[in-house]
Design a protein around this motif. Sequence first.
Motif, short mmCIF file in Angstrom:
data_model
loop_
_atom_site.label_atom_id
_atom_site.label_comp_id
_atom_site.label_asym_id
_atom_site.label_seq_id
_atom_site.Cartn_x
_atom_site.Cartn_y
_atom_site.Cartn_z
N TYR A 1 -5.73 2.78 -6.67
CA TYR A 1 -6.57 2.29 -7.75
C TYR A 1 -7.14 3.23 -8.99
O TYR A 1 -6.92 2.87 -9.92
CB TYR A 1 -7.78 1.84 -6.95
CG TYR A 1 -8.95 1.28 -7.68
CD1 TYR A 1 -8.86 -0.11 -8.12
CD2 TYR A 1 -10.04 2.17 -8.07
CE1 TYR A 1 -9.85 -0.56 -8.75
CE2 TYR A 1 -11.22 1.39 -8.82
CZ TYR A 1 -11.04 0.05 -9.17
OH TYR A 1 -12.08 -0.66 -10.16
N CYS B 1 -5.30 5.46 0.91
CA CYS B 1 -4.16 4.92 0.24
C CYS B 1 -4.37 4.22 -0.95
O CYS B 1 -4.02 4.36 -2.10
CB CYS B 1 -3.25 4.30 1.19
SG CYS B 1 -1.74 3.89 0.42
N ASP B 2 -5.22 2.89 -0.49
CA ASP B 2 -5.73 2.03 -1.69
C ASP B 2 -6.43 2.42 -2.80
O ASP B 2 -6.33 2.34 -4.22
CB ASP B 2 -6.22 0.74 -0.96
CG ASP B 2 -5.25 -0.04 -0.40
OD1 ASP B 2 -3.99 -0.06 -0.79
OD2 ASP B 2 -5.56 -1.44 0.14
N PRO C 1 0.67 -1.20 -0.06
CA PRO C 1 0.14 -0.06 0.01
C PRO C 1 0.97 1.33 -0.04
O PRO C 1 0.70 2.01 -0.92
CB PRO C 1 -0.84 -0.23 0.99
CG PRO C 1 -0.25 -1.13 2.12
CD PRO C 1 0.39 -2.13 1.04
N PHE D 1 -2.72 -5.74 -6.09
CA PHE D 1 -3.48 -5.55 -4.54
C PHE D 1 -3.27 -6.89 -4.07
O PHE D 1 -3.48 -8.00 -4.99
CB PHE D 1 -4.70 -5.14 -4.78
CG PHE D 1 -4.84 -3.78 -4.88
CD1 PHE D 1 -4.74 -2.94 -3.83
CD2 PHE D 1 -5.19 -3.08 -6.07
CE1 PHE D 1 -4.93 -1.45 -3.87
CE2 PHE D 1 -5.40 -1.83 -6.29
CZ PHE D 1 -5.31 -0.88 -5.22
N SER E 1 -5.69 3.80 5.56
CA SER E 1 -5.14 2.87 4.47
C SER E 1 -6.29 2.52 3.30
O SER E 1 -5.82 2.10 2.31
CB SER E 1 -5.30 1.29 5.08
OG SER E 1 -6.65 1.20 5.88
N TYR E 2 -7.48 2.71 3.71
CA TYR E 2 -8.45 2.87 2.61
C TYR E 2 -8.17 3.95 1.42
O TYR E 2 -8.29 3.62 0.31
CB TYR E 2 -9.85 2.80 2.94
CG TYR E 2 -10.93 2.93 2.10
CD1 TYR E 2 -11.44 1.86 1.23
CD2 TYR E 2 -11.39 4.10 1.38
CE1 TYR E 2 -12.37 1.94 0.29
CE2 TYR E 2 -12.45 4.14 0.71
CZ TYR E 2 -12.60 3.20 0.07
OH TYR E 2 -13.68 3.14 -1.22
N GLN F 1 -6.35 -6.19 1.71
CA GLN F 1 -6.84 -4.93 2.26
C GLN F 1 -6.52 -5.02 3.54
O GLN F 1 -7.45 -5.55 4.30
CB GLN F 1 -7.92 -4.36 1.46
CG GLN F 1 -7.81 -3.69 0.32
CD GLN F 1 -6.93 -4.54 -0.97
OE1 GLN F 1 -7.56 -5.81 -1.31
NE2 GLN F 1 -5.80 -4.10 -1.18
N CYS G 1 -4.37 -8.31 -9.45
CA CYS G 1 -4.44 -8.67 -7.98
C CYS G 1 -4.45 -10.27 -7.91
O CYS G 1 -4.34 -10.92 -9.32
CB CYS G 1 -5.89 -8.31 -7.20
SG CYS G 1 -7.42 -8.96 -8.23
N HIS H 1 0.12 -1.71 -10.49
CA HIS H 1 0.09 -2.12 -9.19
C HIS H 1 -0.33 -3.43 -8.78
O HIS H 1 -1.68 -3.82 -9.32
CB HIS H 1 -0.47 -1.17 -8.24
CG HIS H 1 -0.51 -1.09 -6.69
ND1 HIS H 1 0.83 -1.00 -5.88
CD2 HIS H 1 -1.48 -1.71 -5.74
CE1 HIS H 1 0.39 -1.40 -4.72
NE2 HIS H 1 -0.76 -1.84 -4.61
#
Length: 355
Positions: free
Chosen positions: A124, A119-120, A79, A100, A116-117, A103, A132, A98
């Motif tokens: 995205y 950031c992701d 992340p 994933f 963290s959300y 999460q 992923c 990127h």
Amino acid sequence: MIKPKVILIGLAFAHDNYLTNHVSVLSDKYDVVSIRIDEDPLISKIFRRRSFITLPFELVLLLYIFSTNRSAAVVSIGPKVGLLSVIACKLLFLRNYHWFTGQVWALKKRKYLSFSYICDLMIYLLSNGILCDGLTQKKYLHENFPLKKDIIVPKYGSINGVHEKFFSQTESLKLIDELKVCFVGRKTNGKGLALLYEVAKKASDLNINCTFTLAGPIDLDSNEYNVFLNNNSKLKNITLIDDYVDPVYIFKTQHALVLPSEREGFGSIVIEAQSMGLPVIVSDIYGLNDSFINNVTGIKCRASSVEDFVRAIIKMKDPNNYMNYRNNSYKFSQKFQSLHFCEDLLESYKLLGLL
């Protein structure tokens, strides 16, 4: 002919465990520059994995590193690493892709407010391409992020496949009376260690002949772990190995893997265990649903249910059940061998236009 460069960037742990096959697949076309951000001689001096205060300084240094290793593209994992990479790439007009892999905001009630959300979400939205490690992971991202961007998944999932060393050890211990189950991985929050203690205690109270080996380095606050150790000292059926250990070494002495995590990506350790004939007992969480088959190669339990895990252990102790799980596990794991995975990874990078 001089090959163009492509940068693979992530933590040293990611490079050692998740990106080895990526290097081999990309090397045919590119000069692969591997940046282990937490060990890089320049940026590691200030890089802090969980700090946002250091972001501006880390970004300046990453811009310098990317500028001096001018590449055709950057592939990131993790992340914070992904966020730094995607911003640096936008500023330098580089393409960024990127991965994933699970999460950290998965179980948070107010996840939309968590760093963290955010950031992701930024990764995205800003990245030129998203990959992923599982179809369930892809579905989870689509359900939780705005815009249904294309997300590429290797054919069967996984981030790196399974190393050949696991398939070379397929003999399992004979199940006589005692069931030996193991946890292998970092001892950190979200891995269900407290639940494992409760499961072991319940098994002991019910006189279920089962032993638990918990192997892996400590990634917990020392006070938290001391509490766990004090609780554990009362039990005779738990063995602790508080350091990194080759999973092959552990799997050769065990019957099954137990993973009561609250959050996981694809769960590479789950596939690795099955490749050595160990059935799995795991939490019912989105990241693991692609890495085993419930009631075929293992048993799915509610993430917080001691009773579910105890029932699974009792079911696994039946010799006929166990042999069926064991044989099915080994067969299921075959499609994740490195050779097959590299073919799937090649196709994934072709779909991105990177190869």
